[in-house]
Design a protein around this motif. Structure first.
Motif, PDB file in Angstrom:
ATOM      1  N   ILE A  27       1.057  -0.924   0.179  1.00  0.00           N
ATOM      2  CA  ILE A  27      -0.418   0.211   0.073  1.00  0.00           C
ATOM      3  C   ILE A  27       0.470   1.623  -0.351  1.00  0.00           C
ATOM      4  CG2 ILE A  27      -1.315   1.854   1.539  1.00  0.00           C
ATOM      5  CD1 ILE A  27      -2.797  -1.422   2.333  1.00  0.00           C
ATOM      6  N   ALA A  28       1.537   1.459   1.063  1.00  0.00           N
ATOM      7  CA  ALA A  28       2.892   2.353   0.775  1.00  0.00           C
ATOM      8  C   ALA A  28       3.802   2.832  -0.564  1.00  0.00           C
ATOM      9  CB  ALA A  28       3.629   2.464   1.931  1.00  0.00           C
ATOM     10  N   THR A  29       4.035   1.687  -1.157  1.00  0.00           N
ATOM     11  CA  THR A  29       4.111   1.788  -2.939  1.00  0.00           C
ATOM     12  C   THR A  29       3.661   2.075  -3.487  1.00  0.00           C
ATOM     13  OG1 THR A  29       6.155  -0.245  -1.920  1.00  0.00           O
ATOM     14  CG2 THR A  29       6.004   0.878  -4.338  1.00  0.00           C
ATOM     15  N   ILE A  30       2.369   1.843  -3.737  1.00  0.00           N
ATOM     16  CA  ILE A  30       1.349   2.218  -4.405  1.00  0.00           C
ATOM     17  C   ILE A  30       1.610   3.471  -4.192  1.00  0.00           C
ATOM     18  CG2 ILE A  30      -1.014   2.389  -4.925  1.00  0.00           C
ATOM     19  CD1 ILE A  30      -0.494  -1.117  -5.148  1.00  0.00           C
ATOM     20  N   THR A  31       0.735   4.375  -2.574  1.00  0.00           N
ATOM     21  CA  THR A  31       0.693   5.461  -2.865  1.00  0.00           C
ATOM     22  C   THR A  31       1.390   6.337  -2.687  1.00  0.00           C
ATOM     23  OG1 THR A  31       0.714   4.801   0.148  1.00  0.00           O
ATOM     24  CG2 THR A  31      -1.602   4.747  -1.461  1.00  0.00           C
ATOM     25  N   GLY A  32       2.394   5.839  -2.494  1.00  0.00           N
ATOM     26  CA  GLY A  32       4.331   6.740  -2.351  1.00  0.00           C
ATOM     27  C   GLY A  32       4.270   6.415  -3.522  1.00  0.00           C
ATOM     28  N   ILE A  33       4.261   5.640  -4.888  1.00  0.00           N
ATOM     29  CA  ILE A  33       4.741   6.240  -6.477  1.00  0.00           C
ATOM     30  C   ILE A  33       3.603   7.396  -6.872  1.00  0.00           C
ATOM     31  CG2 ILE A  33       4.195   5.233  -8.394  1.00  0.00           C
ATOM     32  CD1 ILE A  33       5.260   2.810  -7.223  1.00  0.00           C
ATOM     33  N   LEU A  34       2.246   7.381  -6.491  1.00  0.00           N
ATOM     34  CA  LEU A  34       1.573   8.508  -7.285  1.00  0.00           C
ATOM     35  C   LEU A  34       1.674   9.522  -6.166  1.00  0.00           C
ATOM     36  CD1 LEU A  34      -1.893   6.046  -7.386  1.00  0.00           C
ATOM     37  CD2 LEU A  34      -0.661   6.259  -8.893  1.00  0.00           C
ATOM     38  N   GLY A  35       2.037   9.795  -4.959  1.00  0.00           N
ATOM     39  CA  GLY A  35       1.884  11.086  -4.301  1.00  0.00           C
ATOM     40  C   GLY A  35       3.361  11.080  -4.532  1.00  0.00           C
ATOM     41  N   GLY A  36       4.433  10.496  -4.963  1.00  0.00           N
ATOM     42  CA  GLY A  36       5.588  11.144  -5.210  1.00  0.00           C
ATOM     43  C   GLY A  36       5.901  11.879  -6.484  1.00  0.00           C
ATOM     44  N   LEU A  37       4.391  11.886  -7.595  1.00  0.00           N
ATOM     45  CA  LEU A  37       4.649  11.591  -8.750  1.00  0.00           C
ATOM     46  C   LEU A  37       3.911  12.984  -8.203  1.00  0.00           C
ATOM     47  CD1 LEU A  37       4.174   8.809 -10.742  1.00  0.00           C
ATOM     48  CD2 LEU A  37       6.314  10.336 -10.723  1.00  0.00           C
ATOM     49  N   ALA A  38       3.049  12.826  -7.663  1.00  0.00           N
ATOM     50  CA  ALA A  38       2.267  14.489  -7.608  1.00  0.00           C
ATOM     51  C   ALA A  38       2.954  14.919  -7.155  1.00  0.00           C
ATOM     52  CB  ALA A  38       1.270  14.392  -6.544  1.00  0.00           C
ATOM     53  N   TRP A  39       3.417  15.069  -6.267  1.00  0.00           N
ATOM     54  CA  TRP A  39       4.870  15.691  -4.520  1.00  0.00           C
ATOM     55  C   TRP A  39       5.740  15.955  -5.998  1.00  0.00           C
ATOM     56  CZ3 TRP A  39       6.680  17.248   0.385  1.00  0.00           C
ATOM     57  CH2 TRP A  39       7.821  17.906   0.295  1.00  0.00           C
ATOM     58  N   LEU A  40       6.548  15.627  -6.393  1.00  0.00           N
ATOM     59  CA  LEU A  40       7.677  16.712  -7.660  1.00  0.00           C
ATOM     60  C   LEU A  40       7.192  16.813  -8.980  1.00  0.00           C
ATOM     61  CD1 LEU A  40       9.345  12.824  -8.671  1.00  0.00           C
ATOM     62  CD2 LEU A  40       9.967  14.900  -6.792  1.00  0.00           C
ATOM     63  N   GLN A  41       6.189  16.881  -9.196  1.00  0.00           N
ATOM     64  CA  GLN A  41       5.045  17.869 -10.129  1.00  0.00           C
ATOM     65  C   GLN A  41       4.586  19.780  -9.071  1.00  0.00           C
ATOM     66  OE1 GLN A  41       4.616  17.438 -14.094  1.00  0.00           O
ATOM     67  NE2 GLN A  41       3.791  18.889 -14.166  1.00  0.00           N
ATOM     68  N   TRP A  42       4.407  18.965  -8.044  1.00  0.00           N
ATOM     69  CA  TRP A  42       4.077  19.669  -7.453  1.00  0.00           C
ATOM     70  C   TRP A  42       5.392  21.394  -7.052  1.00  0.00           C
ATOM     71  CZ3 TRP A  42       3.242  20.498  -1.518  1.00  0.00           C
ATOM     72  CH2 TRP A  42       2.789  21.979  -1.341  1.00  0.00           C
ATOM     73  N   ARG A  43       6.014  20.358  -6.273  1.00  0.00           N
ATOM     74  CA  ARG A  43       7.231  21.368  -6.266  1.00  0.00           C
ATOM     75  C   ARG A  43       8.246  21.389  -7.587  1.00  0.00           C
ATOM     76  NH1 ARG A  43       8.699  21.352  -0.441  1.00  0.00           N
ATOM     77  NH2 ARG A  43       6.797  20.984   0.659  1.00  0.00           N
ATOM     78  N   GLY A  44       8.125  20.953  -8.681  1.00  0.00           N
ATOM     79  CA  GLY A  44       9.126  20.728  -9.517  1.00  0.00           C
ATOM     80  C   GLY A  44       9.776  20.533  -9.258  1.00  0.00           C
ATOM     81  N   HIS A  45       9.732  19.071  -8.886  1.00  0.00           N
ATOM     82  CA  HIS A  45      11.952  19.031  -8.954  1.00  0.00           C
ATOM     83  C   HIS A  45      11.775  17.845 -10.087  1.00  0.00           C
ATOM     84  CE1 HIS A  45      11.345  19.514  -4.262  1.00  0.00           C
ATOM     85  NE2 HIS A  45      12.014  20.741  -5.295  1.00  0.00           N
ATOM     86  N   GLN A  46      13.056  17.346  -9.630  1.00  0.00           N
ATOM     87  CA  GLN A  46      13.294  15.933 -10.923  1.00  0.00           C
ATOM     88  C   GLN A  46      13.085  14.949  -9.797  1.00  0.00           C
ATOM     89  OE1 GLN A  46      14.626  16.831 -13.828  1.00  0.00           O
ATOM     90  NE2 GLN A  46      14.204  18.678 -13.054  1.00  0.00           N
ATOM     91  N   LEU A  47      13.315  13.958 -11.029  1.00  0.00           N
ATOM     92  CA  LEU A  47      13.204  12.667 -10.010  1.00  0.00           C
ATOM     93  C   LEU A  47      13.741  11.834  -9.058  1.00  0.00           C
ATOM     94  CD1 LEU A  47      11.136  10.973 -13.488  1.00  0.00           C
ATOM     95  CD2 LEU A  47      10.155  11.330 -11.052  1.00  0.00           C
TER      96      LEU A  47
END
Length: 149
Positions: free
Chosen positions: A96-116
């Motif tokens: 569950i943490a991995t699935i939500t982390g991937i989705l949330g991490g992509l949103a986090w990176l997009q929102w913060r304008g960071h690189q992968l």
């Protein structure tokens, strides 16, 4: 747990002053309380495996990339979840943490304008997964795995 998620979200840190007592309290609760969430032996193995799994994954990543891939605060948080819920809850929590982390991490990176390659907090996703596993422990076997088999 919610407070830890908030701290990690804001600072990318999970303080030992909170995670280590959380491990000890989980082990103590499951050893001494009649309301235990798991057996004391499953709690001890859960704490050990929770830390060891993420430590091993990080060590492998460090060998490949010469840098850490996950913080040890996350490993201590997973150890705390294992201490409270037992080792048998760890696969569900990690999934569950991995699935939500991937989705949330992509949103986090997009929102913060960071690189992968830049860090984002994984602790909040471990907390979400731990709460789901505590409240609905049969979620993955019943709803996810039964539909994929």
């Amino acid at each position: 747990m919610i407070y830890l998620a908030y701290i990690d979200w804001r600072t990318l840190r999970l303080p030992n002053a909170i995670t280590l007592p959380l491990i000890f309290l989980g082990l103590s609760f499951n050893w001494a309380s009649d309301l235990r969430l798991t057996t004391p032996s499953l709690a001890f193995v859960g704490a050990f495996l929770g830390y060891t799994v993420l430590w091993t994954l990080n060590a492998g990543y460090r060998l490949l990339k010469n840098r850490n891939g996950i913080g040890m605060g996350d490993a201590k948080l997973l150890a705390a979840l294992g201490a409270w819920l037992g080792w048998n809850s760890l696969p569900g929590i990690l999934l569950i943490a991995t699935i939500t982390g991937i989705l949330g991490g992509l949103a986090w990176l997009q929102w913060r304008g960071h690189q992968l390659q830049q860090a984002f907090p994984f602790g909040p996703f471990l907390v979400i997964a731990g709460i789901i596993e505590l409240l609905w422990p049969q979620l993955i076997p019943t709803f996810i795995l039964s539909k994929s088999i």
